[in-house]
Design an enzyme around this catalytic site. Structure first.
Site, PDB file in Angstrom:
ATOM      1  N   ARG A   1      37.384  22.924  40.890  1.00 54.94           N
ATOM      2  CA  ARG A   1      37.382  24.020  39.909  1.00 54.94           C
ATOM      3  C   ARG A   1      37.983  25.266  40.529  1.00 54.94           C
ATOM      4  NH1 ARG A   1      31.274  23.420  37.423  1.00 54.94           N
ATOM      5  NH2 ARG A   1      31.543  21.300  36.638  1.00 54.94           N
TER       6      ARG A   1
ATOM      7  N   ASP B   1      31.676  21.212  28.120  1.00 55.90           N
ATOM      8  CA  ASP B   1      32.057  19.788  28.073  1.00 55.90           C
ATOM      9  C   ASP B   1      30.934  18.909  27.530  1.00 55.90           C
ATOM     10  OD1 ASP B   1      30.513  20.174  30.378  1.00 55.90           O
ATOM     11  OD2 ASP B   1      31.460  18.530  31.447  1.00 55.90           O
TER      12      ASP B   1
ATOM     13  N   LYS C   1      25.364  13.277  32.747  1.00 60.72           N
ATOM     14  CA  LYS C   1      24.353  13.900  31.891  1.00 60.72           C
ATOM     15  C   LYS C   1      24.943  14.045  30.495  1.00 60.72           C
ATOM     16  CE  LYS C   1      25.546  18.233  34.183  1.00 60.72           C
ATOM     17  NZ  LYS C   1      25.544  18.359  35.622  1.00 60.72           N
TER      18      LYS C   1
ATOM     19  N   SER D   1      19.239  22.590  35.804  1.00 63.23           N
ATOM     20  CA  SER D   1      20.411  23.319  35.319  1.00 63.23           C
ATOM     21  C   SER D   1      20.856  22.800  33.958  1.00 63.23           C
ATOM     22  CB  SER D   1      21.538  23.245  36.345  1.00 63.23           C
ATOM     23  OG  SER D   1      21.785  21.903  36.695  1.00 63.23           O
TER      24      SER D   1
ATOM     25  N   ASP E   1      26.974  22.789  26.383  1.00 65.83           N
ATOM     26  CA  ASP E   1      27.937  23.629  27.107  1.00 65.83           C
ATOM     27  C   ASP E   1      29.367  23.195  26.810  1.00 65.83           C
ATOM     28  OD1 ASP E   1      27.906  21.230  28.528  1.00 65.83           O
ATOM     29  OD2 ASP E   1      28.248  22.209  30.450  1.00 65.83           O
TER      30      ASP E   1
ATOM     31  N   SER F   1      33.290  22.572  33.015  1.00 66.69           N
ATOM     32  CA  SER F   1      31.938  22.506  32.453  1.00 66.69           C
ATOM     33  C   SER F   1      31.518  23.791  31.744  1.00 66.69           C
ATOM     34  CB  SER F   1      30.950  22.106  33.547  1.00 66.69           C
ATOM     35  OG  SER F   1      29.715  21.736  32.971  1.00 66.69           O
TER      36      SER F   1
END
Length: 581
Positions: free
Chosen positions: A24, A300, A398, A387, A298, A123
């Site tokens: 990232r 993605d 996830k 998180s 969020d 993300s």
């Protein structure tokens, strides 16, 4: 037309190390000449030949700025490296959980299956020309590349001197569904653009009882709200919540995916999901009656936040409550859970459920790939992290929408004989009932973002050094807050994977108290500039008469201890955290 393969000379860029969630950086970094190409070629070179030559790979992401350019570059490089097919979600949109599902489940019309995929996402980080972009590679099991592969990728980025690209391959119109076939030196190359939602919706319908959720949503007493935060979740929300489950379109907020997430920060927490938080009655006071249930995902769509009317469910509680209710409420788990797992900083609420229900339990470092190993070995069914990540072994990522459907399933189950009654069982009722049985883990996380990296390192080093004398630590704590329990053990968390024996060191600093409370300190690597210090503060309360306190009051003594013990203001100059969750 036959496309040709060009070898392009290049030189390495520093710092192309993929973290737990890939590489990232700012968009402007990715736009440097050959920057993306270097990373993609380094990835192809790190994979076994049979996962590249003649293989099928997925390329899509959360739709953030630069994604459309990146898809075309990766497709041309895939063609040049001998890949047989590239699968692209329409408009380059696929949620991270959907990519995992597609790698694992999709069989194309020609019988092909994917061996892996590039996910274009940063993300929950903001998007746009001056914001963040990211790329990560997922393997044939649908999960993120393990360290053995990401280490190889990083090593390749340091020595790369050339990459392969089919420069004369025309751009493919990724807004139109269909297969485009090209011919190259090694034969045909296909780009298959397909509907982003179909496969994923099909999978969800095999896991959950859509009919029972539909009945809940049809009840005049139940109201629902979902915030897509202008991320990729919008591509799934209408299909699932409106078309399949019968919710009204007005219950969807910010469900049009945008390259810059509408200028917002697509992170589903109480700070950034402000519109949803206000609508649910947790923000400024409003005369409008809030819905019974609210949720957000969020950028993605792999993270989630669950809210009841004027009520916030912590992610640590959420995974514990899903695990405690999964077998009765979710058909996929009807025959029992293989085990449960949480990341180390996540509260111990799940541990208590596992102990009571006699389930296998695992505590792993932060990073979803650790759960993936347990799942591949058949050792874990439900897992989560503080998180805002929750998931199960249906895929190897996830899954935000899965978590929303899990909560709707629990609500549907608890209300199955009650839909015509006076009052529905609410989110708050379910959480309070859970605390009554298992106790409550009061929990908060303080994030200090973009801290000077040297100051952050010094802070962590001091905390490690202090662990050599717990009597000194306890003396110090008694001076700060005399009523806080003693620290009974302290360490730097280290994990030996029970599946492959790999060891992960330096995974966070822990102070464990005699009453089951904890302080955890971590440096996080998911931001694109500076260091982020995260402090996790957890106070366990077994006495059910004391589980209804205001969280900030219950945690106040431990917060005081954490800030003074770490000397955070002294070392970083920060008098307050950037975000409190």
């Amino acid at each position: 037309m036959v496309f040709s393969v060009a070898k392009k000379d290049t030189t390495p860029y520093e710092g192309q190390k993929p973290g737990t969630s890939g590489l990232r950086k700012k968009v402007t970094v990715f736009q440097q000449p050959h920057y993306l190409a270097n990373f993609v070629q380094s990835t192809f070179n790190a994979l076994p030949a049979e996962e590249v030559k003649g293989a099928t790979i997925v390329v899509s992401g959360d739709g953030r700025y630069f994604s459309k350019d990146a898809v075309q570059i990766i497709a041309k490089m895939a063609a040049a490296n001998g890949v047989r097919r590239v699968w692209v979600g329409q408009g380059s949109l696929l949620s991270t959980p959907a990519v995992s599902a597609i790698i694992r489940e999709r069989i194309a019309a020609d019988g092909s299956k994917a061996t892996g995929g590039f996910i274009l996402t940063a993300s929950h980080n903001p998007g746009g020309p001056t914001e963040d972009f990211g790329i990560k590679y997922n393997m044939g099991n649908g999960g993120p590349a393990p360290e053995s592969v990401t280490d190889k990728i990083f090593s390749n980025t340091k020595t790369i001197s050339e990459y392969l690209i089919a420069e004369d391959l025309p751009d493919v119109d990724i807004s139109v569904i269909g297969v485009t076939t090209f011919t190259g030196p090694e034969g045909p190359f296909d780009v298959d653009v397909f509907d982003s939602a179909t496969e994923y919706v099909k999978l969800m319908k095999t896991i959950f009882d859509f009919e029972s959720i539909k009945k809940l949503l049809a009840s005049p007493k139940f109201s629902f709200c979902f915030d897509g935060m202008h991320g990729v979740a919008g591509a799934y929300a209408k299909r699932i919540f409106v078309d399949e489950l019968g919710a009204s379109e007005s219950s969807l907020l910010n469900c049009v995916p945008k390259e810059d997430f509408g200028g917002g920060h697509p992170d589903p927490n109480l700070t950034y999901a402000k519109e949803l938080v206000d609508r649910m009655g947790l923000g400024k006071t409003s005369n409008v009656e809030p819905p019974e249930f609210g949720a957000a995902a969020d950028g993605d769509a792999d993270r989630n936040m669950i809210l009841g009317k004027r009520f916030f469910v912590t992610p640590s509680d959420s995974v514990a409550i899903i695990a405690a209710n999964a077998v009765q409420s979710i058909p996929y788990f009807a025959s029992g859970l293989k085990g449960v797992a949480r990341s180390m900083p996540t509260s111990a609420a799940l541990d208590v459920v596992a102990k009571n229900l006699n389930l296998k339990f695992f505590e792993v470092p932060t990073g979803w790939k650790f759960f993936g190993n347990l799942m591949d070995a058949g050792m874990c069914s439900v897992c989560g992290e503080e998180s805002f990540g929750t998931g199960s072994d249906h895929i190897r990522e996830k899954d935000g929408i899965w978590a929303v459907l899990a909560w709707l399933s629990i609500l549907a189950y608890k209300n199955k004989d009650n839909l015509g009654g006076d009052k529905l069982v609410t989110v708050e009722n379910i959480v309070l009932q859970h605390w009554g049985i298992y106790g409550r883990h009061y929990y908060t996380r303080y994030d200090y973002e973009n801290v000077d990296a040297e100051a952050a390192k010094e802070l962590m080093a001091n905390l490690v050094k202090m662990q050599s004398s717990l009597s000194d630590v306890n003396k110090l704590i008694k001076e700060i807050q005399p009523n806080v329990a003693d620290v009974v053990s302290a360490d730097e968390f280290e994990y030996t994977d029970p599946v492959d024996g790999s060891v992960s060191k330096h995974q966070g600093i822990r102070y464990l108290f005699g009453d089951g409370s904890r302080l955890v300190f971590r440096l996080s690597g998911t931001g694109s500039v500076g260091a982020t210090i995260r402090i996790y503060i957890e106070q366990y309360e077994k006495d059910s008469s004391k589980t209804g306190r205001e969280s900030s009051d219950a945690l106040s003594p431990l917060v005081d201890v954490a800030l003074k013990l770490s000397k955070i203001q002294e070392l970083t100059g920060r008098s307050a955290p950037t975000v409190i969750t």
